[in-house]
Design a protein around this motif. Structure first.
Motif, PDB file in Angstrom:
ATOM      1  N   GLN A   8      20.188  17.692 -14.790  1.00 54.01           N
ATOM      2  CA  GLN A   8      20.383  16.249 -14.634  1.00 54.01           C
ATOM      3  C   GLN A   8      21.177  15.997 -13.357  1.00 54.01           C
ATOM      4  N   ASN A   9      20.793  14.956 -12.623  1.00 57.85           N
ATOM      5  CA  ASN A   9      21.553  14.576 -11.435  1.00 57.85           C
ATOM      6  C   ASN A   9      22.953  14.140 -11.842  1.00 57.85           C
ATOM      7  N   ASN A  10      23.933  14.600 -11.086  1.00 56.79           N
ATOM      8  CA  ASN A  10      25.327  14.264 -11.354  1.00 56.79           C
ATOM      9  C   ASN A  10      25.937  13.732 -10.054  1.00 56.79           C
ATOM     10  N   PRO A  11      26.505  12.526 -10.072  1.00 58.58           N
ATOM     11  CA  PRO A  11      27.028  11.943  -8.829  1.00 58.58           C
ATOM     12  C   PRO A  11      28.180  12.735  -8.216  1.00 58.58           C
ATOM     13  N   GLN A  12      28.975  13.402  -9.035  1.00 57.73           N
ATOM     14  CA  GLN A  12      30.077  14.182  -8.475  1.00 57.73           C
ATOM     15  C   GLN A  12      29.560  15.444  -7.769  1.00 57.73           C
ATOM     16  N   LEU A  13      28.576  16.098  -8.367  1.00 64.08           N
ATOM     17  CA  LEU A  13      27.992  17.255  -7.690  1.00 64.08           C
ATOM     18  C   LEU A  13      27.226  16.822  -6.448  1.00 64.08           C
ATOM     19  N   GLN A  14      26.615  15.650  -6.514  1.00 64.29           N
ATOM     20  CA  GLN A  14      25.945  15.083  -5.339  1.00 64.29           C
ATOM     21  C   GLN A  14      26.954  14.880  -4.206  1.00 64.29           C
ATOM     22  N   ALA A  15      28.128  14.342  -4.543  1.00 65.70           N
ATOM     23  CA  ALA A  15      29.164  14.117  -3.539  1.00 65.70           C
ATOM     24  C   ALA A  15      29.654  15.436  -2.942  1.00 65.70           C
ATOM     25  N   ALA A  16      29.787  16.466  -3.780  1.00 61.15           N
ATOM     26  CA  ALA A  16      30.218  17.780  -3.278  1.00 61.15           C
ATOM     27  C   ALA A  16      29.176  18.348  -2.318  1.00 61.15           C
ATOM     28  N   ALA A  17      27.904  18.232  -2.697  1.00 61.00           N
ATOM     29  CA  ALA A  17      26.827  18.730  -1.835  1.00 61.00           C
ATOM     30  C   ALA A  17      26.804  17.975  -0.514  1.00 61.00           C
ATOM     31  N   GLU A  18      26.929  16.655  -0.590  1.00 62.79           N
ATOM     32  CA  GLU A  18      26.885  15.838   0.630  1.00 62.79           C
ATOM     33  C   GLU A  18      28.045  16.142   1.558  1.00 62.79           C
ATOM     34  N   SER A  19      29.249  16.294   1.006  1.00 61.45           N
ATOM     35  CA  SER A  19      30.393  16.575   1.878  1.00 61.45           C
ATOM     36  C   SER A  19      30.223  17.923   2.575  1.00 61.45           C
ATOM     37  N   HIS A  20      29.654  18.894   1.853  1.00 57.19           N
ATOM     38  CA  HIS A  20      29.464  20.208   2.467  1.00 57.19           C
ATOM     39  C   HIS A  20      28.380  20.168   3.546  1.00 57.19           C
ATOM     40  N   GLY A  21      27.271  19.487   3.261  1.00 60.53           N
ATOM     41  CA  GLY A  21      26.209  19.376   4.261  1.00 60.53           C
ATOM     42  C   GLY A  21      26.705  18.713   5.538  1.00 60.53           C
ATOM     43  N   LYS A  22      27.424  17.619   5.386  1.00 60.38           N
ATOM     44  CA  LYS A  22      27.935  16.917   6.566  1.00 60.38           C
ATOM     45  C   LYS A  22      28.950  17.761   7.321  1.00 60.38           C
ATOM     46  N   GLU A  23      29.798  18.495   6.593  1.00 58.21           N
ATOM     47  CA  GLU A  23      30.784  19.344   7.254  1.00 58.21           C
ATOM     48  C   GLU A  23      30.108  20.479   8.022  1.00 58.21           C
TER      49      GLU A  23
END
Length: 162
Positions: free
Chosen positions: A42-57
């Motif tokens: 299931q999509n989880n907004p907190q895991l989404q945020a972790a993935a996004e912060s890492h990709g951008k970094e």
């Protein structure tokens, strides 16, 4: 098997289609899980945020690794989002990373590469995982891309055990 085939699996990531590309990745991963008798993530907004912060970094600092130059790990990134908010609860987390250029940057190509990699496939098929978050960036760290268009993929996996 999932009832309907995954859509948009051949898209090359662009700024305009990232939501569709993310959905395709989750669908493809869940299809692989279903083929192996595992429940869908299931999509989880907190895991989404972790993935996004890492990709951008990774793009900003021009690197490609699970551990950031400052030493932050996937667990650190997931903890920062609040996903691991209960210190009494157990958890399992995992992370898959990938990048590709041109036609190798599509969701189908990325997920196929993960399936071909024992370590990445193990994350995809981990029976304990229930949640996921996927980030797709429409470019690749400069040190890897050679100036060619592509996509950078980060998928976080997790489960909280209470």
């Amino acid at each position: 098997m999932l009832a309907t085939p995954c859509q948009n699996t051949g898209l090359t990531p662009t700024a305009a289609n990232l939501a569709l590309v993310r959905e395709a990745v989750v669908c493809l991963v869940n299809t692989v899980r279903a083929q192996h008798g595992e429940t869908p993530l299931q999509n989880n907004p907190q895991l989404q945020a972790a993935a996004e912060s890492h990709g951008k970094e990774m793009l900003a600092l021009d690197y490609f690794d699970h551990v950031s130059p400052s030493g932050a790990t996937p667990v650190d990134r997931v903890r920062e989002t609040g996903y691991l908010s209960d210190p009494q609860a157990g958890y399992v987390v995992g992370e898959n990373l990938a990048w590709g250029t041109l036609t190798l940057s599509t969701p189908a190509s990325i997920v196929n590469a993960w399936v071909a990699s024992p370590e990445h496939l193990a994350n995809m098929l981990e029976a304990k995982f229930r949640d996921t978050g996927v980030d797709v960036q429409p470019e690749v760290p400069r040190a890897l891309s050679g100036g060619v268009e592509g996509g950078l993929y980060t998928q976080e996996f997790g489960v909280i055990v209470r």
